[in-house]
Design a protein around this motif. Structure first.
Motif, PDB file in Angstrom:
ATOM      1  N   MET A  74     -21.619 -18.040 -22.679  1.00  0.00           N
ATOM      2  CA  MET A  74     -21.158 -16.702 -22.309  1.00  0.00           C
ATOM      3  C   MET A  74     -22.071 -16.123 -21.229  1.00  0.00           C
ATOM      4  O   MET A  74     -23.295 -16.230 -21.306  1.00  0.00           O
ATOM      5  CB  MET A  74     -21.163 -15.787 -23.536  1.00  0.00           C
ATOM      6  N   THR A  75     -21.475 -15.535 -20.186  1.00  0.00           N
ATOM      7  CA  THR A  75     -22.244 -14.940 -19.102  1.00  0.00           C
ATOM      8  C   THR A  75     -22.912 -13.650 -19.579  1.00  0.00           C
ATOM      9  O   THR A  75     -22.274 -12.809 -20.214  1.00  0.00           O
ATOM     10  CB  THR A  75     -21.334 -14.628 -17.903  1.00  0.00           C
ATOM     11  N   ALA A  76     -24.199 -13.507 -19.270  1.00  0.00           N
ATOM     12  CA  ALA A  76     -24.924 -12.302 -19.682  1.00  0.00           C
ATOM     13  C   ALA A  76     -24.384 -11.076 -18.951  1.00  0.00           C
ATOM     14  O   ALA A  76     -23.964 -11.155 -17.790  1.00  0.00           O
ATOM     15  CB  ALA A  76     -26.406 -12.476 -19.389  1.00  0.00           C
ATOM     16  N   ARG A  77     -24.359  -9.951 -19.654  1.00  0.00           N
ATOM     17  CA  ARG A  77     -23.932  -8.700 -19.021  1.00  0.00           C
ATOM     18  C   ARG A  77     -24.945  -8.296 -17.957  1.00  0.00           C
ATOM     19  O   ARG A  77     -26.162  -8.409 -18.159  1.00  0.00           O
ATOM     20  CB  ARG A  77     -23.826  -7.597 -20.074  1.00  0.00           C
ATOM     21  N   PRO A  78     -24.482  -7.803 -16.811  1.00  0.00           N
ATOM     22  CA  PRO A  78     -25.425  -7.370 -15.778  1.00  0.00           C
ATOM     23  C   PRO A  78     -26.171  -6.118 -16.215  1.00  0.00           C
ATOM     24  O   PRO A  78     -25.697  -5.337 -17.052  1.00  0.00           O
ATOM     25  CB  PRO A  78     -24.526  -7.089 -14.571  1.00  0.00           C
ATOM     26  N   LEU A  79     -27.338  -5.922 -15.635  1.00  0.00           N
ATOM     27  CA  LEU A  79     -28.139  -4.716 -15.860  1.00  0.00           C
ATOM     28  C   LEU A  79     -27.990  -3.812 -14.642  1.00  0.00           C
ATOM     29  O   LEU A  79     -28.167  -4.262 -13.499  1.00  0.00           O
ATOM     30  CB  LEU A  79     -29.600  -5.084 -16.071  1.00  0.00           C
ATOM     31  N   VAL A  80     -27.658  -2.540 -14.883  1.00  0.00           N
ATOM     32  CA  VAL A  80     -27.404  -1.587 -13.806  1.00  0.00           C
ATOM     33  C   VAL A  80     -28.261  -0.343 -14.019  1.00  0.00           C
ATOM     34  O   VAL A  80     -28.325   0.197 -15.127  1.00  0.00           O
ATOM     35  CB  VAL A  80     -25.907  -1.192 -13.774  1.00  0.00           C
ATOM     36  N   GLY A  81     -28.939   0.111 -12.971  1.00  0.00           N
ATOM     37  CA  GLY A  81     -29.623   1.393 -12.997  1.00  0.00           C
ATOM     38  C   GLY A  81     -28.684   2.492 -12.530  1.00  0.00           C
ATOM     39  O   GLY A  81     -27.709   2.241 -11.811  1.00  0.00           O
ATOM     40  N   TRP A  82     -28.968   3.733 -12.925  1.00  0.00           N
ATOM     41  CA  TRP A  82     -28.080   4.853 -12.559  1.00  0.00           C
ATOM     42  C   TRP A  82     -28.913   6.117 -12.449  1.00  0.00           C
ATOM     43  O   TRP A  82     -29.522   6.556 -13.420  1.00  0.00           O
ATOM     44  CB  TRP A  82     -27.003   5.025 -13.618  1.00  0.00           C
ATOM     45  N   TYR A  83     -28.959   6.694 -11.256  1.00  0.00           N
ATOM     46  CA  TYR A  83     -29.688   7.950 -11.042  1.00  0.00           C
ATOM     47  C   TYR A  83     -28.715   9.120 -11.127  1.00  0.00           C
ATOM     48  O   TYR A  83     -27.686   9.147 -10.436  1.00  0.00           O
ATOM     49  CB  TYR A  83     -30.376   7.952  -9.674  1.00  0.00           C
ATOM     50  N   VAL A  84     -29.035  10.110 -11.976  1.00  0.00           N
ATOM     51  CA  VAL A  84     -28.203  11.296 -12.176  1.00  0.00           C
ATOM     52  C   VAL A  84     -28.980  12.520 -11.695  1.00  0.00           C
ATOM     53  O   VAL A  84     -30.016  12.863 -12.269  1.00  0.00           O
ATOM     54  CB  VAL A  84     -27.818  11.458 -13.667  1.00  0.00           C
ATOM     55  N   HIS A  85     -28.479  13.170 -10.655  1.00  0.00           N
ATOM     56  CA  HIS A  85     -29.136  14.374 -10.147  1.00  0.00           C
ATOM     57  C   HIS A  85     -29.040  15.490 -11.181  1.00  0.00           C
ATOM     58  O   HIS A  85     -28.076  15.582 -11.935  1.00  0.00           O
ATOM     59  CB  HIS A  85     -28.494  14.811  -8.832  1.00  0.00           C
ATOM     60  N   HIS A  86     -30.061  16.359 -11.177  1.00  0.00           N
ATOM     61  CA  HIS A  86     -30.159  17.371 -12.227  1.00  0.00           C
ATOM     62  C   HIS A  86     -29.441  18.672 -11.904  1.00  0.00           C
ATOM     63  O   HIS A  86     -29.352  19.561 -12.757  1.00  0.00           O
ATOM     64  CB  HIS A  86     -31.640  17.682 -12.518  1.00  0.00           C
ATOM     65  N   HIS A  87     -28.911  18.841 -10.687  1.00  0.00           N
ATOM     66  CA  HIS A  87     -28.278  20.106 -10.330  1.00  0.00           C
ATOM     67  C   HIS A  87     -26.874  20.188 -10.927  1.00  0.00           C
ATOM     68  O   HIS A  87     -26.030  19.340 -10.676  1.00  0.00           O
ATOM     69  CB  HIS A  87     -28.190  20.256  -8.810  1.00  0.00           C
ATOM     70  N   GLY A  88     -26.631  21.236 -11.721  1.00  0.00           N
ATOM     71  CA  GLY A  88     -25.324  21.387 -12.345  1.00  0.00           C
ATOM     72  C   GLY A  88     -25.090  20.338 -13.426  1.00  0.00           C
ATOM     73  O   GLY A  88     -25.993  19.621 -13.847  1.00  0.00           O
ATOM     74  N   ALA A  89     -23.835  20.241 -13.856  1.00  0.00           N
ATOM     75  CA  ALA A  89     -23.468  19.283 -14.904  1.00  0.00           C
ATOM     76  C   ALA A  89     -22.590  18.158 -14.383  1.00  0.00           C
ATOM     77  O   ALA A  89     -22.290  17.215 -15.114  1.00  0.00           O
ATOM     78  CB  ALA A  89     -22.735  20.016 -16.032  1.00  0.00           C
ATOM     79  N   GLY A  90     -22.172  18.240 -13.120  1.00  0.00           N
ATOM     80  CA  GLY A  90     -21.170  17.312 -12.610  1.00  0.00           C
ATOM     81  C   GLY A  90     -21.611  15.863 -12.541  1.00  0.00           C
ATOM     82  O   GLY A  90     -20.823  14.946 -12.824  1.00  0.00           O
TER      83      GLY A  90
END
Length: 354
Positions: A1-17
């Motif tokens: 089985m192929t390993a799931r990829p690892l992904v980083g994700w940056y979320v800006h703090h302004h507002g909730a969007g």
């Protein structure tokens, strides 16, 4: 089985969007995800998702003589824009150094396959310099400045959360081969539950994600309500008392919805098929006013352009006409392409991660 990829994700703090968009896309993404943000982690995280809270980079800088200055103060000596090349990279700021160092240390150790940046030119450049392909989320408005051009040039993909042909951007045209238009991303995509038809004479006001959009809103809504005695007004999200985790039933029940012009707010209106009065808030790069003009041109919402009292909010005596105009709308929200947008965004990220 192929390993799931690892992904980083940056979320800006302004507002909730930015956070809302992550939570809408995440269920469709077959990957392990590590999120970086100055925001505190939400109470419930999706499965296989880790949250790393970053230090803030907007507090005062302490000079060697003990004085403090805001990093954006021209006399602070922090030069946060690097003479216009970047948006925010203040000199001698421990929070700014700490947040970028945390991202860099994780990348060096974990070696992710892709990194979503929503949004920051500086994080985009850091990620690319460390040899990880960035997926950069675009936003409406005038993004023709040098920092946006630099960030989009560095991106492996530019994810545009609107339908192709809606927002025309010469800045995006420069990198057109790497832009992916996925449609408006709503956390309510695919939902069919809730009331079958709106309740006549009801108005639902959705407070904006930023504090400036909520300030004084209860008073302005009360004044509008007094000016429209035939309507029953409700206000959602302006305070802890008026917050609900799932506004979908209320969105579906209201005859008219009053909202700001943020990307998530408009996508939620589209998902609900709402008749709406949209009041753009002041945002950098004219983001919400650009969206407001588009909504008005396409006949999707009533967008006030006169009689504003403050914060862009219409004067009380403007509301009877605004509500009548909204009731007369027959908006074709299919133009916003909300159906499947979260899955399409996840597919773009997966394409890069593979």
């Amino acid at each position: 089985m192929t390993a799931r990829p690892l992904v980083g994700w940056y979320v800006h703090h302004h507002g909730a969007g930015h956070l809302t968009r992550l939570l809408a896309v995440r269920p469709h993404l077959e990957a392990d995800v590590v999120v970086f943000s100055s925001l505190a982690a939400p109470a419930v995280l999706p499965e296989a998702t880790t949250w790393l809270q970053l230090p803030r980079d907007d507090h005062d800088v302490v000079a060697p003589d003990g004085t403090t200055r805001a990093p954006g103060d021209p006399e602070s000596g922090t030069d946060p824009t690097v003479r216009g090349m970047l948006h925010w990279a203040p000199l001698h700021h421990d929070g700014h150094a700490g947040r970028l160092a945390a991202v860099a240390a994780w990348i060096a150790h974990a070696r992710p396959r892709a990194f979503v940046v929503d949004v920051s030119v500086e994080v985009t450049l850091l990620v690319r310099l460390l040899g990880v392909p960035p997926v950069v989320v675009a936003q409406p408005g005038d993004r023709s400045d040098a920092p946006h051009a630099l960030g989009w040039d560095a991106a492996d993909r530019v994810l545009a959360p609107w339908a192709e042909g809606l927002h025309v951007s010469s800045a995006l045209d420069r990198v057109r081969d790497r832009v992916r238009f996925v449609g408006g991303i709503s956390r309510h995509d695919g939902r069919v539950d809730g009331p079958g038809s709106p309740a006549p004479g009801t108005v639902l006001v959705l407070a904006g994600g930023g504090a400036e959009g909520r300030e004084g809103l209860a008073q302005r809504v009360a004044e509008a309500s007094r000016a429209t005695p035939a309507w029953r007004w409700s206000l959602l999200g302006a305070s802890a008392d008026s917050w609900v985790d799932d506004p979908w039933p209320l969105l579906r029940r209201a005859e008219v919805v009053v909202s700001a012009a943020g990307q998530n707010s408009v996508a939620d209106l589209a998902a609900a098929g709402a008749r709406a009065v949209v009041v753009p808030q002041d945002r950098p790069f004219d983001e919400q006013r650009t969206t407001g003009r588009l909504l008005a041109e396409r006949g999707l919402a009533v967008v006030p352009d006169h009689g504003r009292a403050d914060h862009g909010w219409p004067a009380p005596d403007a509301w009877p006409e605004l509500l009548d105009r909204a009731c007369a709308l027959a908006p074709d929200w299919s133009l916003w392409q909300v159906d499947g947008a979260g899955a399409r965004a996840a597919a773009v990220i997966s394409e890069v991660a593979r």
